[in-house]
Write a protein that holds these residues in place. Structure first.
Motif, PDB file in Angstrom:
ATOM      1  N   UNK A   5      39.045  18.911  18.828  1.00 54.21           N
ATOM      2  CA  UNK A   5      39.780  20.131  18.465  1.00 54.21           C
ATOM      3  C   UNK A   5      39.956  20.234  16.952  1.00 54.21           C
ATOM      4  N   UNK A   6      40.290  19.129  16.310  1.00 51.14           N
ATOM      5  CA  UNK A   6      40.459  19.118  14.856  1.00 51.14           C
ATOM      6  C   UNK A   6      39.150  19.449  14.162  1.00 51.14           C
ATOM      7  N   UNK A   7      38.061  18.845  14.618  1.00 50.18           N
ATOM      8  CA  UNK A   7      36.756  19.123  14.014  1.00 50.18           C
ATOM      9  C   UNK A   7      36.399  20.600  14.154  1.00 50.18           C
ATOM     10  N   UNK A   8      36.603  21.141  15.339  1.00 48.77           N
ATOM     11  CA  UNK A   8      36.283  22.547  15.590  1.00 48.77           C
ATOM     12  C   UNK A   8      37.140  23.461  14.704  1.00 48.77           C
ATOM     13  N   UNK A   9      38.414  23.133  14.570  1.00 45.84           N
ATOM     14  CA  UNK A   9      39.302  23.928  13.714  1.00 45.84           C
ATOM     15  C   UNK A   9      38.909  23.842  12.247  1.00 45.84           C
ATOM     16  N   UNK A  10      38.260  22.750  11.862  1.00 47.04           N
ATOM     17  CA  UNK A  10      37.780  22.578  10.491  1.00 47.04           C
ATOM     18  C   UNK A  10      36.416  23.236  10.266  1.00 47.04           C
ATOM     19  N   UNK A  11      35.902  23.930  11.278  1.00 42.24           N
ATOM     20  CA  UNK A  11      34.646  24.654  11.136  1.00 42.24           C
ATOM     21  C   UNK A  11      33.414  23.846  11.498  1.00 42.24           C
ATOM     22  N   UNK A  12      33.601  22.692  12.092  1.00 38.19           N
ATOM     23  CA  UNK A  12      32.467  21.854  12.502  1.00 38.19           C
ATOM     24  C   UNK A  12      32.092  22.239  13.927  1.00 38.19           C
ATOM     25  N   UNK A  13      30.833  22.545  14.144  1.00 34.30           N
ATOM     26  CA  UNK A  13      30.378  23.012  15.452  1.00 34.30           C
ATOM     27  C   UNK A  13      29.486  22.003  16.165  1.00 34.30           C
ATOM     28  N   UNK A  14      28.935  21.034  15.425  1.00 34.80           N
ATOM     29  CA  UNK A  14      27.992  20.081  16.004  1.00 34.80           C
ATOM     30  C   UNK A  14      28.331  18.661  15.557  1.00 34.80           C
ATOM     31  N   UNK A  15      28.024  17.709  16.436  1.00 33.74           N
ATOM     32  CA  UNK A  15      28.237  16.293  16.138  1.00 33.74           C
ATOM     33  C   UNK A  15      26.974  15.540  16.560  1.00 33.74           C
ATOM     34  N   UNK A  16      26.545  14.620  15.722  1.00 36.77           N
ATOM     35  CA  UNK A  16      25.448  13.727  16.078  1.00 36.77           C
ATOM     36  C   UNK A  16      26.047  12.363  16.360  1.00 36.77           C
ATOM     37  N   UNK A  17      25.786  11.853  17.557  1.00 34.44           N
ATOM     38  CA  UNK A  17      26.299  10.551  17.969  1.00 34.44           C
ATOM     39  C   UNK A  17      25.161   9.535  17.924  1.00 34.44           C
ATOM     40  N   UNK A  18      25.401   8.426  17.261  1.00 38.02           N
ATOM     41  CA  UNK A  18      24.417   7.350  17.135  1.00 38.02           C
ATOM     42  C   UNK A  18      24.637   6.349  18.277  1.00 38.02           C
ATOM     43  N   UNK A  19      23.580   6.043  19.001  1.00 38.16           N
ATOM     44  CA  UNK A  19      23.669   5.158  20.165  1.00 38.16           C
ATOM     45  C   UNK A  19      24.334   3.823  19.841  1.00 38.16           C
ATOM     46  N   UNK A  20      23.960   3.231  18.752  1.00 38.94           N
ATOM     47  CA  UNK A  20      24.526   1.929  18.382  1.00 38.94           C
ATOM     48  C   UNK A  20      26.036   2.031  18.178  1.00 38.94           C
ATOM     49  N   UNK A  21      26.495   3.116  17.587  1.00 37.15           N
ATOM     50  CA  UNK A  21      27.926   3.305  17.345  1.00 37.15           C
ATOM     51  C   UNK A  21      28.699   3.557  18.637  1.00 37.15           C
ATOM     52  N   UNK A  22      28.185   4.438  19.492  1.00 32.89           N
ATOM     53  CA  UNK A  22      28.966   4.731  20.696  1.00 32.89           C
ATOM     54  C   UNK A  22      28.918   3.594  21.705  1.00 32.89           C
ATOM     55  N   UNK A  23      27.841   2.827  21.726  1.00 30.73           N
ATOM     56  CA  UNK A  23      27.828   1.652  22.609  1.00 30.73           C
ATOM     57  C   UNK A  23      28.869   0.638  22.159  1.00 30.73           C
ATOM     58  N   UNK A  24      29.008   0.475  20.859  1.00 33.43           N
ATOM     59  CA  UNK A  24      30.024  -0.428  20.323  1.00 33.43           C
ATOM     60  C   UNK A  24      31.416   0.090  20.660  1.00 33.43           C
ATOM     61  N   UNK A  25      31.631   1.379  20.514  1.00 34.58           N
ATOM     62  CA  UNK A  25      32.945   1.967  20.765  1.00 34.58           C
ATOM     63  C   UNK A  25      33.324   1.935  22.243  1.00 34.58           C
ATOM     64  N   UNK A  26      32.332   1.977  23.130  1.00 30.39           N
ATOM     65  CA  UNK A  26      32.611   2.058  24.559  1.00 30.39           C
ATOM     66  C   UNK A  26      32.550   0.718  25.282  1.00 30.39           C
TER      67      UNK A  26
END
Length: 75
Positions: A5-26
């Protein structure tokens, strides 16, 4: 940078997720710290609510060609 929600309110419409990062986070943790919990919640929210537009599998050398996912952030 904040939740979806914060990103969208800041005008950001797209996000690129890196596999290595999200595997670490999850990955499972017995006692995650606050920052780890926030990253995990961000990726779970993104994968649940975001619209997957494109997925790029990792190459042979993950450092140069990581797996990437392009998401549109929901309104």
């Amino acid at each position: 940078m904040g939740d979806l929600k914060t990103l969208r309110n800041d005008g950001i419409h797209y996000v690129v997720a890196c596999e290595q990062d999200y595997h670490t986070a999850l990955r499972d943790r017995h006692h995650p710290c606050k920052g780890e919990q926030e990253r995990e919640e961000f990726y779970r929210d993104l994968f649940k609510k975001g619209k997957l537009l494109k997925e790029y599998p990792p190459g042979k050398l993950a450092y140069l060609h990581p797996g990437l996912r392009l998401y549109e952030i929901p309104r």
